[in-house]
Scaffold this active site. Sequence first.
Site, PDB file in Angstrom:
ATOM      1  N   GLN B 191      16.142  54.443  25.286  1.00 25.14           N
ATOM      2  CA  GLN B 191      14.737  54.259  24.892  1.00 25.14           C
ATOM      3  C   GLN B 191      14.277  52.813  25.097  1.00 25.14           C
ATOM      4  O   GLN B 191      13.125  52.554  25.452  1.00 25.14           O
ATOM      5  CB  GLN B 191      14.499  54.730  23.442  1.00 25.14           C
ATOM      6  CG  GLN B 191      15.328  54.051  22.357  1.00 25.14           C
ATOM      7  CD  GLN B 191      16.705  54.703  22.154  1.00 25.14           C
ATOM      8  OE1 GLN B 191      17.240  55.375  23.046  1.00 25.14           O
ATOM      9  NE2 GLN B 191      17.301  54.493  20.985  1.00 25.14           N
ATOM     10  N   HIS B 262      39.364  42.920  26.139  1.00 24.87           N
ATOM     11  CA  HIS B 262      37.956  43.339  26.207  1.00 24.87           C
ATOM     12  C   HIS B 262      37.814  44.826  25.944  1.00 24.87           C
ATOM     13  O   HIS B 262      36.874  45.272  25.287  1.00 24.87           O
ATOM     14  CB  HIS B 262      37.376  43.058  27.595  1.00 24.87           C
ATOM     15  CG  HIS B 262      36.685  41.741  27.709  1.00 24.87           C
ATOM     16  ND1 HIS B 262      35.546  41.453  27.016  1.00 24.87           N
ATOM     17  CD2 HIS B 262      36.972  40.628  28.425  1.00 24.87           C
ATOM     18  CE1 HIS B 262      35.147  40.222  27.306  1.00 24.87           C
ATOM     19  NE2 HIS B 262      36.004  39.692  28.158  1.00 24.87           N
ATOM     20  N   GLU B 327      37.238  40.786  40.104  1.00 23.06           N
ATOM     21  CA  GLU B 327      36.105  40.136  39.442  1.00 23.06           C
ATOM     22  C   GLU B 327      36.453  38.664  39.159  1.00 23.06           C
ATOM     23  O   GLU B 327      35.699  37.760  39.508  1.00 23.06           O
ATOM     24  CB  GLU B 327      35.812  40.886  38.138  1.00 23.06           C
ATOM     25  CG  GLU B 327      34.634  40.320  37.355  1.00 23.06           C
ATOM     26  CD  GLU B 327      34.542  40.933  35.958  1.00 23.06           C
ATOM     27  OE1 GLU B 327      35.530  41.561  35.490  1.00 23.06           O
ATOM     28  OE2 GLU B 327      33.487  40.769  35.318  1.00 23.06           O
ATOM     29  N   HIS B 328      37.598  38.433  38.483  1.00 19.57           N
ATOM     30  CA  HIS B 328      38.063  37.077  38.159  1.00 19.57           C
ATOM     31  C   HIS B 328      39.388  36.826  38.866  1.00 19.57           C
ATOM     32  O   HIS B 328      40.309  37.638  38.743  1.00 19.57           O
ATOM     33  CB  HIS B 328      38.312  36.920  36.658  1.00 19.57           C
ATOM     34  CG  HIS B 328      37.134  37.235  35.801  1.00 19.57           C
ATOM     35  ND1 HIS B 328      37.049  38.400  35.057  1.00 19.57           N
ATOM     36  CD2 HIS B 328      35.997  36.547  35.551  1.00 19.57           C
ATOM     37  CE1 HIS B 328      35.898  38.403  34.393  1.00 19.57           C
ATOM     38  NE2 HIS B 328      35.241  37.294  34.666  1.00 19.57           N
ATOM     39  N   ASP B 361      33.837  32.221  30.915  1.00 17.42           N
ATOM     40  CA  ASP B 361      33.088  33.212  30.137  1.00 17.42           C
ATOM     41  C   ASP B 361      32.020  32.550  29.277  1.00 17.42           C
ATOM     42  O   ASP B 361      31.030  33.188  28.917  1.00 17.42           O
ATOM     43  CB  ASP B 361      34.035  33.985  29.208  1.00 17.42           C
ATOM     44  CG  ASP B 361      34.861  35.003  29.965  1.00 17.42           C
ATOM     45  OD1 ASP B 361      34.420  35.435  31.046  1.00 17.42           O
ATOM     46  OD2 ASP B 361      35.950  35.364  29.471  1.00 17.42           O
ATOM     47  N   GLU B 415       8.439  52.913  71.663  1.00 19.88           N
ATOM     48  CA  GLU B 415       8.634  53.666  70.417  1.00 19.88           C
ATOM     49  C   GLU B 415       7.501  54.654  70.176  1.00 19.88           C
ATOM     50  O   GLU B 415       7.470  55.319  69.133  1.00 19.88           O
ATOM     51  CB  GLU B 415       8.770  52.687  69.229  1.00 19.88           C
ATOM     52  CG  GLU B 415      10.040  51.832  69.326  1.00 19.88           C
ATOM     53  CD  GLU B 415      10.308  50.968  68.089  1.00 19.88           C
ATOM     54  OE1 GLU B 415       9.451  50.942  67.178  1.00 19.88           O
ATOM     55  OE2 GLU B 415      11.386  50.345  68.035  1.00 19.88           O
ATOM     56  N   HIS B 420       0.206  50.151  67.195  1.00 21.69           N
ATOM     57  CA  HIS B 420       0.954  48.887  67.123  1.00 21.69           C
ATOM     58  C   HIS B 420       0.657  48.040  68.354  1.00 21.69           C
ATOM     59  O   HIS B 420       0.368  46.847  68.261  1.00 21.69           O
ATOM     60  CB  HIS B 420       2.470  49.143  67.051  1.00 21.69           C
ATOM     61  CG  HIS B 420       2.969  49.575  65.700  1.00 21.69           C
ATOM     62  ND1 HIS B 420       2.576  50.721  65.085  1.00 21.69           N
ATOM     63  CD2 HIS B 420       3.839  48.974  64.846  1.00 21.69           C
ATOM     64  CE1 HIS B 420       3.185  50.837  63.915  1.00 21.69           C
ATOM     65  NE2 HIS B 420       3.960  49.777  63.748  1.00 21.69           N
TER      66      HIS B 420
END
Lengths: 435, 435
Positions: B191, B262, B327-328, B361, B415, B420
Amino acid sequence: MATLLSTAQGDFEARFAELLSAKREDAPDVNETVAKIIADVRNRGDASVIELTSRFDRLDLTPDTLAFTEDEIDAACASVSDAEREALELAVQRITDYHARQMPEDAFWTDETGAGLGWRWTAVSAAGLYVPGGLASYPSSVLMNAIPARVAGVKRLDMCAPTPHGKVNPLVLMAARLAGVDTVYRIGGAQAIAAMAYGTDTINPVDKITGPGNAFVAAAKRQVFGKVGIDMIAGPSEILVIADADNDPEWLAVDLMSQAEHDESAQSILITDDPALADRTMQAVDALLGQLDRKDIAGASWRDFGAVITVRDLDEAARIADRIAAEHLELCVADPDALAAKITHAGAIFLGSWTPEAIGDYIAGPNHVLPTARSARFSSGLSVMDFLKRTTLTRMTPESLNIIGPAAECLAASEGLEAHGLSVRSRLDRLNARK
Amino acid sequence: MATLLSTAQGDFEARFAELLSAKREDAPDVNETVAKIIADVRNRGDASVIELTSRFDRLDLTPDTLAFTEDEIDAACASVSDAEREALELAVQRITDYHARQMPEDAFWTDETGAGLGWRWTAVSAAGLYVPGGLASYPSSVLMNAIPARVAGVKRLDMCAPTPHGKVNPLVLMAARLAGVDTVYRIGGAQAIAAMAYGTDTINPVDKITGPGNAFVAAAKRQVFGKVGIDMIAGPSEILVIADADNDPEWLAVDLMSQAEHDESAQSILITDDPALADRTMQAVDALLGQLDRKDIAGASWRDFGAVITVRDLDEAARIADRIAAEHLELCVADPDALAAKITHAGAIFLGSWTPEAIGDYIAGPNHVLPTARSARFSSGLSVMDFLKRTTLTRMTPESLNIIGPAAECLAASEGLEAHGLSVRSRLDRLNARK
C-alpha cells in the site's frame, strides 16, 4: 482529426489529463505462453529453438544453420547499394563518435583519514541484441544497439533476428557487420530471448539483452530479467513539437507524421502560441495524409492520439512539455536553447527548425532508443552506460580505520548486527595492542 | 558446516556449478494479493491506505496522522544518544562527499559539419524511499538511499516506513532528518508503494521509488515499474573473501559471519590458496558461531550456503571470483590492487586486510545498496545516476543538414518510412531553392 486543445479553454485541465492518460497500447497478456517457451528452451536447448522456429517462422534449421555464415553475410552485404552502404558507414562513424564521448571515467582518491576511495567501470562481458523481423526490421536499430555495446568494450556481441520463411533484410546484416556484431542467429520471438539468456549447445548465453520486439519478446525480456540485464521495454513512439509563429506548417506537418507513420499507437503533439499556425499545420497534415504511403497508419495515429495545443506563451508550453515528458521534443522556436533550459523532462531535444527529429533516428549521433510513455521523468535513452557497470573501491589503512571505525561499530550496534561491529573491533584491538 | 571445495578435486566443476546455482531465496508468489492492494489504493486513496495500515500494522491513522509531524521527529531525534547522532553525522558527511564526486557532466560540442551535439543531466523531480519496519529497519539504509537522491538534486524526497503497533526506530527518523527527507509517512507494504506511485489526497506521487522491502514490497515495486522508476530488486546479501596465507583466521571468520548474520539466505564464501588457513578459518567460524547473538541466523546461512574454496593460486581465485560476481568482495592479499585488476565482476571491492566489508555498510562513503545474485555481471550499486536522467541534444544548421541529411533520407527510404525522409527533404529543398 487530432484533438484540438487550448489552455484558454475552461475544461483544458480535464481534457489534457485525458490526453496524458490515454492508453495507447493494449499489449496482449502472453506471459503464460512465454513462460512455457522459456522453460522449453531451458530444458531442450537447440531442439526447442529449432522446433519453435519451424512453427513460428516457417523456417527449418539445424544446429549448424542457426547462425548466418560469414559467406551468407558477405553475400547479403554485396547486394546492398553503394548509396545505402555509404549512408550506413556515415551513421556508424557518427554514432560511434557520439557514444565514445559518453565513456565515464574511473576515480580513486585518498581522503583526509588516509582511506582510499573510488570506483571503476568495466564492460558487460557478453551482450545480445534482438532485432525484430518483418516490417520493423530496421538497420538503424542494429546500429543504435550494437554501437554503444562495442564502444563500452563488450567482448562478445551476438544478435538474434527472425527471418520468417527465410527472408532477411540485407541491410540488417550489413549493419550488424559494420557495427561489429560477432554472430547473427536467424531466430526470433521468446525462444531467441530464452536462448540468449540461458544458452543452448550452440548459442552462448549473454549477460545483457537489448533491443525492441513484439509482445512476446517484451514479455520474455521481463521474465529473464535478473538472470540477465535488459534495457527498457519501449512503448509506441512519440513526438512533441513546440513551434512559434515563424514556422512552415508543412515542415511541422511532416515532422508530426514522421512519428505517426511508425505505428497506429504512436503519438504526435504540436504546441504553439500561434492559433493561426495551429490551423495551418492541421490543414497541412490533412494534405500530407492524402499522399503518404503509410497514410492508414499515420492517419489512425493522428486521429486517435494526435493533438494540437494552443498556449498563451512559450513558458506555458514549457510547463505542459514537462507534464508530457516526451520521447522526442522538437523546439522550433527562435531561441531553442532558452526554451530547452525551461524544460526538465524529455528523452531527446531537437533544437531549432532546421533539426527534424528524423535526423536523430539515423545519423546525427545520439541514440534513438529513448524513454517512452512519460518515462523520461525518470529514465534515459540507451547509452554506453547500459553496457558498463561500476564497482566501488574502498581501501582502509590501520589509521583510517582507527578514525572512522568506531562510528561504524556504533551504528552496527544500534542495528543489532554484532558481527558487523566485531569485524571492525577485532582489527582495532590488534592496532591498539601494538601501540 | 559450510561446503569445502578444492579446485584440485576432480568433481570441482560440478560442485562449484551447484554452489553457483543454489536457489537461496524462495520468494512467495504474492502478485495477485499485491495487484488487489494497488488497485484498491488507486481507487480509494487515503481510505484504502488507512484501512490496510490498520489491518497489517495494527495502527489506526487518519489523513492528518499519515505523516510524522516535525514535533514527532524532533522528539525522536532528542531520544538518540550523542554517540549515535555523531556516528550518523559522520556517515552523512562521508556518504555525501563520495556521492558528490559521482555527478556526471553535461556536454555540448560542434562537429565538423557545424552540427551541435551533446547531452544534459537533470534530476528526477520527486523520489520516494521505502524503509522496512521491524528487524530490518536500518538507519544506514535511509542514508544510502536518501543521500544520492539529495546529491542528485531531487526536489522532493518522501519516505514510507511502517510502524507496526506504532513502534518506530528513532534512529530511522534521525537519519531521515539528517539526510534531508521532506516527509516521512508511517505506512508500509504494497500500500505504501502504491500510494507513492499513484498518489492519494494526502500523499503526493513520486517519479522514482527505491529501497529494500519484503516480498510484498518487491512485488509492488515490480508492478508499479513503468508508472514510476524503481531501483533493483535486491536479493539476500553475499560476501566473497579472497585471502592469502598471511591472514588472521579470526578476522576472516568475523567478516564471513558479518554477512551470514543478515539473513539465513545470505551467502559467505572464502577462497584461499592456503589449505591450512582454510581449516583454521572454518574452526574460527565455529568458535565465533558459539558466541554470536544471531548465531541461529548466521549458523543456518553458513551451513546451507557458506563455502570455502581452496585454489592453486590467486589467478585461479580471480577467475572463480568472476564467475561468482559477488555483491561484496574482500581482497585480503598482499597486493590487492593487482588482484582487483584481474577481476571484472563485483559490486564493491574492499582492498586489503584492514578493510572489513562492514566499514562500507556504514561509514566509508560508497553506497551499500549493491547488485546481488550475480547481477554484478551487468548492473551497478545505487548512485546519484539512479536519480538523474540524460536528455540528448541535437542542433542542425542548414549547412550540416545539407551534409548529413541525404544519408538519413537514404536510410529512411530503405526502412520504408517516407515521412522521415520528407522531413529532411522538405528542408533541403528550401535550402537549395535559396541558392
